[in-house]
Each structure stands twice: as structure tokens, then as C-alpha cells.
Enzyme design. Structure first.
Site, mmCIF file in Angstrom:
data_model
loop_
_atom_site.group_PDB
_atom_site.id
_atom_site.type_symbol
_atom_site.label_atom_id
_atom_site.label_comp_id
_atom_site.label_asym_id
_atom_site.label_seq_id
_atom_site.Cartn_x
_atom_site.Cartn_y
_atom_site.Cartn_z
ATOM 1 N N ASN A 147 0.879 -1.172 0.000
ATOM 2 C CA ASN A 147 0.000 0.000 0.000
ATOM 3 C C ASN A 147 0.917 1.224 0.000
ATOM 4 O O ASN A 147 1.473 1.577 1.027
ATOM 5 C CB ASN A 147 -0.888 -0.038 1.251
ATOM 6 N N TRP A 148 1.075 1.817 -1.176
ATOM 7 C CA TRP A 148 2.001 2.958 -1.271
ATOM 8 C C TRP A 148 1.467 4.221 -0.618
ATOM 9 O O TRP A 148 2.192 5.178 -0.450
ATOM 10 C CB TRP A 148 2.282 3.262 -2.756
ATOM 11 N N LYS A 149 0.170 4.246 -0.324
ATOM 12 C CA LYS A 149 -0.451 5.468 0.204
ATOM 13 C C LYS A 149 -0.174 6.626 -0.769
ATOM 14 O O LYS A 149 -0.143 6.401 -1.969
ATOM 15 C CB LYS A 149 0.036 5.746 1.630
ATOM 16 N N HIS A 167 -9.554 1.540 4.558
ATOM 17 C CA HIS A 167 -8.296 1.655 5.308
ATOM 18 C C HIS A 167 -8.517 2.595 6.494
ATOM 19 O O HIS A 167 -9.279 3.549 6.395
ATOM 20 C CB HIS A 167 -7.192 2.196 4.383
ATOM 21 N N GLU A 194 -6.863 4.927 7.663
ATOM 22 C CA GLU A 194 -6.605 6.347 7.366
ATOM 23 C C GLU A 194 -7.804 6.981 6.662
ATOM 24 O O GLU A 194 -8.094 8.156 6.847
ATOM 25 C CB GLU A 194 -5.330 6.480 6.512
ATOM 26 N N GLU A 206 -5.668 -4.791 10.542
ATOM 27 C CA GLU A 206 -4.603 -3.815 10.803
ATOM 28 C C GLU A 206 -4.880 -3.048 12.091
ATOM 29 O O GLU A 206 -5.643 -2.071 12.093
ATOM 30 C CB GLU A 206 -4.536 -2.802 9.646
ATOM 31 N N GLY A 219 2.506 2.170 10.750
ATOM 32 C CA GLY A 219 3.502 3.225 10.592
ATOM 33 C C GLY A 219 4.230 3.599 11.872
ATOM 34 O O GLY A 219 4.911 4.607 11.941
ATOM 35 N N SER A 277 3.297 -2.301 10.281
ATOM 36 C CA SER A 277 4.748 -2.399 10.469
ATOM 37 C C SER A 277 5.323 -3.774 10.100
ATOM 38 O O SER A 277 6.215 -4.286 10.781
ATOM 39 C CB SER A 277 5.137 -2.003 11.894
ATOM 40 N N GLY A 305 2.632 -1.173 4.264
ATOM 41 C CA GLY A 305 2.722 0.248 3.938
ATOM 42 C C GLY A 305 4.160 0.663 3.697
ATOM 43 O O GLY A 305 4.733 0.438 2.627
ATOM 44 N N GLY A 306 4.779 1.259 4.706
ATOM 45 C CA GLY A 306 6.127 1.818 4.594
ATOM 46 C C GLY A 306 7.138 0.917 3.896
ATOM 47 O O GLY A 306 7.872 1.360 3.007
HETATM 48 P P1 PGA Z 1 2.720 0.179 7.637
HETATM 49 O O1 PGA Z 1 1.269 0.469 7.033
HETATM 50 O O2 PGA Z 1 3.209 -1.095 7.046
HETATM 51 O O3 PGA Z 1 3.546 1.366 7.226
HETATM 52 O O4 PGA Z 1 2.553 0.082 9.123
HETATM 53 C C1 PGA Z 1 0.342 -0.564 6.816
HETATM 54 C C2 PGA Z 1 -0.915 -0.016 6.210
HETATM 55 O O5 PGA Z 1 -1.304 1.122 6.553
HETATM 56 O O6 PGA Z 1 -1.559 -0.667 5.385
#
Ligand code: PGA
Length: 248
Positions: free
Chosen positions: A9-11, A94, A96, A166, A172, A212, A233-234
Site C-alpha cells: 500500500n504505497w499510500k 483503510h 486512514e 490492521e 507506521g 509495520s 505500507g512503509g
Molecule cells: P505500515 O502500514 O506497514 O507502514 O505500518 C500498513 C498499512 O497502513 O496498510
């Protein structure tokens, strides 16, 4: 045996030029992957990613969609638009989006249904906040989010929904749930699906962990009984890190 799906997930990161460079690097690194490999990228990168990933085992997904097909919804993108350019997956709900963009269990459910109408595979995110966890409400929150997201779907659609568990406090932050904790929450989600749709359906649903995930903790997470891959994500932003997770 359920297959594993490892999705990045590049966001809100990378323009089409950067996306193209990334793809060139990642494709040879994950070509022998045993899991399904998906990259969920910003809308602006989708078309170029679909084109350059064609012929490889990397699938492309969006990070959101609207539930309506078309109309006066300034700034939105519909499922049929995504389908028309060859997108296969879409992240829905998600945390966010729930937190910053007023996504609710109701809009999540509408989007999941619209995803199936357009033959897109939804990756539906559920997860508790730190406060909810400390109040002992994790199970209540994640089973409710799951139930409402799947409401009104056929058994076949439920089987084809990917759930990403999640915990918000792990996203993050560098704090990963222990593999035991994550596996337990995922079992609770599966039990909830079993109660409503029966065991055969529940056993077929792919449930990922997200929060993470890194090359260093992927193996421990993925060798548990119920964790079927990850939403990353990251660590999906660097080809070598994402490949490290895919090839755990
Ligand atoms: P993260 O994000 O791996 O940076 O914790 C995961 C996500 O938001 O899908």
C-alpha cells in the site's frame, strides 16, 4: 490450503515516473514468489503500472473507489473506471480513510458491493485503535467491522473478499502486533465469518495482517495458522524491502 496475498500500500507516494522505475526493479525480484503479489498505488500511477506489470506476476490495485458508477461526485473515481484500465484489486476502508475521510462501516459496505459489481477484488481493512485495545474492545470492534463490511454479500462474494486486520496502533509506528496476538485476532474474525456464513466459507477467506510488517518479521507472522499474507505500507516503498517480505 489458502494462498497468501502480499499487497503493498504505497499510500500517497510516488509519481508515474518513480512507479515505473520501481516496477522495473521489483518484477525480477518477485518473479518466483509463491504468494500473490499486489501493489496498491495512487490513482495517477494505475494506468502506467498496469501497462508495465503486464506479463509479470505483479497485480495492480487502487487504494479507494466510490460506490456509484458515475455522476456528480467531484474528485471521485468509480469501480468501473478502475476496471476499464485493468486494475484488479482495491483497498476499501483503510483506517486512514476511516479516520481522515469520514469512511464509515456503511460506506465500506457499499464500496465492497460496488467492487464485486465491477469484478474487482476488495481488500477490506479492519482494526482497533490503541484506546479500544486498552479498553479490551478489540474483538468487539474487529468482528463488528467485519460483519458490517460483508453485510448482504453472497457466500461466494465473501469467499472472494480479502480482509486485512490492521491494528491502528501498529500502522507506521514500528510497533508490530506479536504474531500470536495477530493470529488470535484473525481467528476471531474468521470465527465471526463462520457464525454467519458457515465454516466452508470462513476457511476460504484470505485474512492478512497489516501494521509495520518488515522483511525481519514477515516469516514469523506468515508461519502462523491463520495469517494469510500482509498489507504492507512503509516497507512496500523500497523494492528490496518489499521483495524481502514477498520472498520471506
Ligand atoms: P505500515 O502500514 O506497514 O507502514 O505500518 C500498513 C498499512 O497502513 O496498510
Amino acid at each position: 490450503m489458502r494462498r497468501k496475498v502480499i499487497a503493498g500500500n504505497w499510500k500517497m507516494n510516488k509519481n508515474p515516473e518513480e512507479a515505473k522505475t520501481y516496477l522495473k526493479e521489483i518484477i525480477p525480484m518477485v518473479k518466483d514468489a509463491k504468494s500473490e503479489v499486489v501493489l496498491c498505488v495512487p490513482y495517477i500511477d494505475l494506468k502506467c503500472m498496469v501497462k508495465h506489470a503486464s506479463g509479470s506476476n505483479v497485480k495492480i490495485g487502487a487504494q479507494n473507489m466510490h460506490w456509484e458508477e458515475a455522476g456528480a461526485y467531484t474528485g471521485e473515481v468509480s469501480g468501473s473506471m478502475l476496471k476499464s484500465i485493468g486494475v484488479e484489486y482495491v483497498i476499501i476502508g483503510h483506517s486512514e480513510r476511516r479516520q481522515y475521510f469520514a469512511e464509515t462501516d456503511e460506506t465500506v459496505n457499499k464500496k465492497v458491493k460496488a467492487a464485486f459489481t465491477n469484478e474487482l477484488k476488495p481488500i477490506v481493512c479492519v482494526g482497533e485503535s490503541l484506546e479500544q485495545r486498552e479498553e479490551g474492545k478489540t474483538k468487539e470492534v474487529i468482528t463488528r467491522q467485519t460483519r458490517l463490511a460483508l453485510e448482504g454479500l453472497t457466500d461466494e462474494q465473501v469467499e472472494n473478499t480479502i480482509i486485512a486486520y490492521e491494528p491502528i496502533w501498529a500502522i507506521g509506528t514500528g510497533k508490530t502486533a506479536t504474531s500470536e496476538d495477530a493470529n488470535n485476532s484473525i481467528k476471531e474474525i474468521r470465527d465471526e465469518i463462520c457464525k454467519i456464513y458457515g465454516q466452508m466459507t470462513a476457511e476460504r477467506v484470505i485474512i492478512q495482517y497489516g501494521g509495520s510488517v518488515k522483511p525481519t518479521n514477515a516469516k514469523e507472522l506468515f508461519t502462523t495458522s491463520d495469517i494469510d499474507g500482509a498489507l504492507v505500507g512503509g516497507a512496500s516503498l523500497k523494492p528490496e524491502d518489499f521483495a524481502g517480505i514477498v520472498n520471506y
